[in-house]
Design an enzyme around this catalytic site. Structure first.
Site, PDB file in Angstrom:
ATOM      1  N   LYS A  76       0.836  -1.213   0.000  1.00  0.00           N
ATOM      2  CA  LYS A  76       0.000   0.000   0.000  1.00  0.00           C
ATOM      3  C   LYS A  76       0.873   1.268   0.000  1.00  0.00           C
ATOM      4  O   LYS A  76       0.558   2.260  -0.660  1.00  0.00           O
ATOM      5  CB  LYS A  76      -0.926  -0.027   1.218  1.00  0.00           C
ATOM      6  CG  LYS A  76      -1.655   1.266   1.520  1.00  0.00           C
ATOM      7  CD  LYS A  76      -2.743   1.613   0.537  1.00  0.00           C
ATOM      8  CE  LYS A  76      -3.447   2.903   0.974  1.00  0.00           C
ATOM      9  NZ  LYS A  76      -4.458   3.357   0.036  1.00  0.00           N
TER      10      LYS A  76
ATOM     11  N   LYS B 261      -0.677  12.247   6.102  1.00  0.00           N
ATOM     12  CA  LYS B 261      -0.292  11.145   6.999  1.00  0.00           C
ATOM     13  C   LYS B 261       0.453  10.064   6.216  1.00  0.00           C
ATOM     14  O   LYS B 261       1.503   9.581   6.630  1.00  0.00           O
ATOM     15  CB  LYS B 261      -1.575  10.605   7.648  1.00  0.00           C
ATOM     16  CG  LYS B 261      -1.435   9.453   8.572  1.00  0.00           C
ATOM     17  CD  LYS B 261      -1.877   8.149   7.964  1.00  0.00           C
ATOM     18  CE  LYS B 261      -3.284   8.155   7.431  1.00  0.00           C
ATOM     19  NZ  LYS B 261      -3.623   6.958   6.710  1.00  0.00           N
TER      20      LYS B 261
HETATM   21  N1  LIG Z   1     -10.467   8.374   1.811  1.00  0.00           N
HETATM   22  C1  LIG Z   1      -9.797   7.674   0.927  1.00  0.00           C
HETATM   23  O1  LIG Z   1      -9.856   7.945  -0.291  1.00  0.00           O
HETATM   24  C2  LIG Z   1      -8.970   6.496   1.373  1.00  0.00           C
HETATM   25  C3  LIG Z   1      -8.600   5.543   0.421  1.00  0.00           C
HETATM   26  C4  LIG Z   1      -7.845   4.438   0.811  1.00  0.00           C
HETATM   27  C5  LIG Z   1      -7.439   4.317   2.133  1.00  0.00           C
HETATM   28  N2  LIG Z   1      -7.789   5.273   3.044  1.00  0.00           N
HETATM   29  C6  LIG Z   1      -7.325   5.065   4.435  1.00  0.00           C
HETATM   30  O2  LIG Z   1      -8.415   4.548   5.182  1.00  0.00           O
HETATM   31  C7  LIG Z   1      -8.382   5.066   6.531  1.00  0.00           C
HETATM   32  C8  LIG Z   1      -9.702   5.808   6.820  1.00  0.00           C
HETATM   33  O3  LIG Z   1      -9.805   6.877   5.876  1.00  0.00           O
HETATM   34  P1  LIG Z   1     -11.113   7.804   5.805  1.00  0.00           P
HETATM   35  O4  LIG Z   1     -10.996   8.576   4.546  1.00  0.00           O
HETATM   36  O5  LIG Z   1     -12.326   7.016   6.111  1.00  0.00           O
HETATM   37  O6  LIG Z   1     -10.790   8.790   7.023  1.00  0.00           O
HETATM   38  P2  LIG Z   1     -11.815   9.708   7.842  1.00  0.00           P
HETATM   39  O7  LIG Z   1     -13.030   9.982   7.056  1.00  0.00           O
HETATM   40  O8  LIG Z   1     -11.002  10.844   8.347  1.00  0.00           O
HETATM   41  O9  LIG Z   1     -12.233   8.769   9.069  1.00  0.00           O
HETATM   42  C9  LIG Z   1     -11.291   8.463  10.071  1.00  0.00           C
HETATM   43  C10 LIG Z   1     -11.951   7.605  11.116  1.00  0.00           C
HETATM   44  O10 LIG Z   1     -10.976   7.368  12.164  1.00  0.00           O
HETATM   45  C11 LIG Z   1     -11.583   7.733  13.417  1.00  0.00           C
HETATM   46  N3  LIG Z   1     -10.551   8.198  14.352  1.00  0.00           N
HETATM   47  C12 LIG Z   1      -9.581   9.130  14.118  1.00  0.00           C
HETATM   48  N4  LIG Z   1      -8.800   9.259  15.194  1.00  0.00           N
HETATM   49  C13 LIG Z   1      -9.299   8.417  16.146  1.00  0.00           C
HETATM   50  C14 LIG Z   1      -8.906   8.086  17.474  1.00  0.00           C
HETATM   51  N5  LIG Z   1      -7.827   8.652  18.055  1.00  0.00           N
HETATM   52  N6  LIG Z   1      -9.632   7.151  18.142  1.00  0.00           N
HETATM   53  C15 LIG Z   1     -10.701   6.558  17.550  1.00  0.00           C
HETATM   54  N7  LIG Z   1     -11.122   6.819  16.296  1.00  0.00           N
HETATM   55  C16 LIG Z   1     -10.415   7.736  15.604  1.00  0.00           C
HETATM   56  C17 LIG Z   1     -12.565   8.830  13.064  1.00  0.00           C
HETATM   57  O11 LIG Z   1     -13.497   8.999  14.098  1.00  0.00           O
HETATM   58  P3  LIG Z   1     -14.233  10.442  14.282  1.00  0.00           P
HETATM   59  O12 LIG Z   1     -15.401  10.415  13.331  1.00  0.00           O
HETATM   60  O13 LIG Z   1     -14.639  10.434  15.705  1.00  0.00           O
HETATM   61  O14 LIG Z   1     -13.218  11.509  13.953  1.00  0.00           O
HETATM   62  C18 LIG Z   1     -13.173   8.242  11.785  1.00  0.00           C
HETATM   63  O15 LIG Z   1     -14.106   7.241  12.090  1.00  0.00           O
HETATM   64  C19 LIG Z   1      -7.155   5.992   6.603  1.00  0.00           C
HETATM   65  O16 LIG Z   1      -6.075   5.283   7.154  1.00  0.00           O
HETATM   66  C20 LIG Z   1      -6.902   6.355   5.149  1.00  0.00           C
HETATM   67  O17 LIG Z   1      -5.548   6.666   4.905  1.00  0.00           O
HETATM   68  C21 LIG Z   1      -8.563   6.347   2.696  1.00  0.00           C
END
Ligand SMILES: NC(=O)c1ccc[n+]([C@@H]2O[C@H](COP(=O)([O-])OP(=O)(O)OC[C@H]3O[C@@H](n4cnc5c(N)ncnc54)[C@H](OP(=O)(O)O)[C@@H]3O)[C@@H](O)[C@H]2O)c1
Length: 297
Positions: free
Chosen positions: A178, A246
């Protein structure tokens, strides 16, 4: 490893951000009973409205589910949810499988996997690619590292959230693949931003670029994502600056550990960090072209 089929029709999802909420919906559509938890309550209501059951903590999710999908921001979030107070580790039974789709550093992931192994549970690093679009359609690419039998047992769940699922070997190997992907994605985002900034000055229209570049060598999923995001005007669409910042941090640290210099990614990291510093961290990285002057100054 054995499991009865009714417990395997129930799955937990912890982290209902952009990716987790869409994966949870794919699992609901596939007929799973989905137990959800999110740190902040906002996204839970929508999932419960779609048929999910809400749990009060990650520990409670683990008491109810033998397989749990995590979709969390970073390693701190994963460690808190899995090992912290009211974390999954306090509710699981031996044989529980955690499928961690978050993009975190391989060494952090290997550390969590080791602690769970000591409890008889399995932690698969299973980072995904395909963006919010792939998560919504259940067509993500998934790169998996960790225990082979736990992977085999989770195949059906993987097939509901992803289309191309790759088992790569020991713990951390999914994340290493990844990170390579994200190294390319980081360069593409900045390259597309600069090229589109210039295209606007040349008077090229985004609709024409979308149509013609999609049939030319300049095409990439990142380019297509940027074009459709620019056309929709929804810059909160999903591939956030925060996530990219990140990922670039993890990549540059891992490369440094390997004594490798990635100069294009150092530049991408400078741009994205500056964008985040200026308050754009929750915005889609598609908007980079519109703030290039601000972040290059
Ligand atoms: N978005 C994309 O296009 C994409 C594609 C591939 C992979 N990813 C990866 O997938 C993962 C999630 O991405 P996302 O886009 O869904 O991110 P996001 O929308 O920012 O969601 C992040 C999640 O993590 C939770 N979180 C953050 N800090 C926390 C903590 N200290 N304790 C508990 N929960 C916590 C958040 O909860 P709250 O709602 O309470 O903040 C939320 O549920 C990341 O690692 C990202 O790099 C993302």
């Amino acid at each position: 490893m054995t499991a009865n089929s009714s417990s395997n029709r129930r799955v937990g999802v912890v982290g209902l951000g952009v990716m987790g909420s869409r994966m949870a919906k794919s699992l609901l559509r596939a007929g799973y009973e989905v137990v959800v938890y999110n740190r902040s309550p906002q996204p839970v209501g929508e999932l419960v409205g779609a048929g999910a059951v809400s749990a009060s903590s990650p520990q409670e999710v683990a008491k109810q589910c033998r397989i749990i999908v995590l979709a969390l921001l970073d390693s701190k979030a994963v460690e808190t949810v899995v090992l912290g107070e009211k974390g999954i580790v306090h509710g699981l039974s031996p044989g529980t499988i955690l499928i961690d789709t978050s993009t975190i550093g391989p060494s952090a992931s290997i550390g969590v996997a080791g602690k769970l192994r000591a409890k008889g549970a399995y932690f698969l690093d299973a980072p995904v690619s395909g963006g919010p679009e792939g998560a919504a359609a259940g067509t993500l690419s998934i790169m998996v590292g960790g225990d082979r039998s736990a992977f085999d047992e989770s195949r059906e769940i993987f097939s509901k959230i992803g289309k191309n699922v790759f088992y790569l070997g020991e713990s951390g190997s999914g994340l290493r693949m990844k990170l390579f992907n994200q190294a390319l994605v980081g360069v593409y985002f900045v390259g597309v931003a600069e090229a589109y900034f210039w295209a606007k000055k040349m008077g090229l229209k985004i609709e024409d670029l979308q149509r013609i570049i999609s049939m030319s060598w300049g095409d990439s999923p990142v380019f297509r994502h940027v074009a459709s995001t620019v056309i929709s005007g929804d810059m909160k669409a999903g591939a956030s600056m925060r996530n990219l910042e990140k990922d670039l941090g993890i990549i540059l640290q891992s490369a440094k550990d390997d004594q490798v210099r990635l100069t294009l990614l150092e530049l991408a990291d400078r741009y994205i960090s500056k964008a985040a510093e200026k308050g754009y961290e929750a915005y889609d990285a598609s908007m980079l072209y519109s703030i290039l002057d601000e972040i290059r100054s």
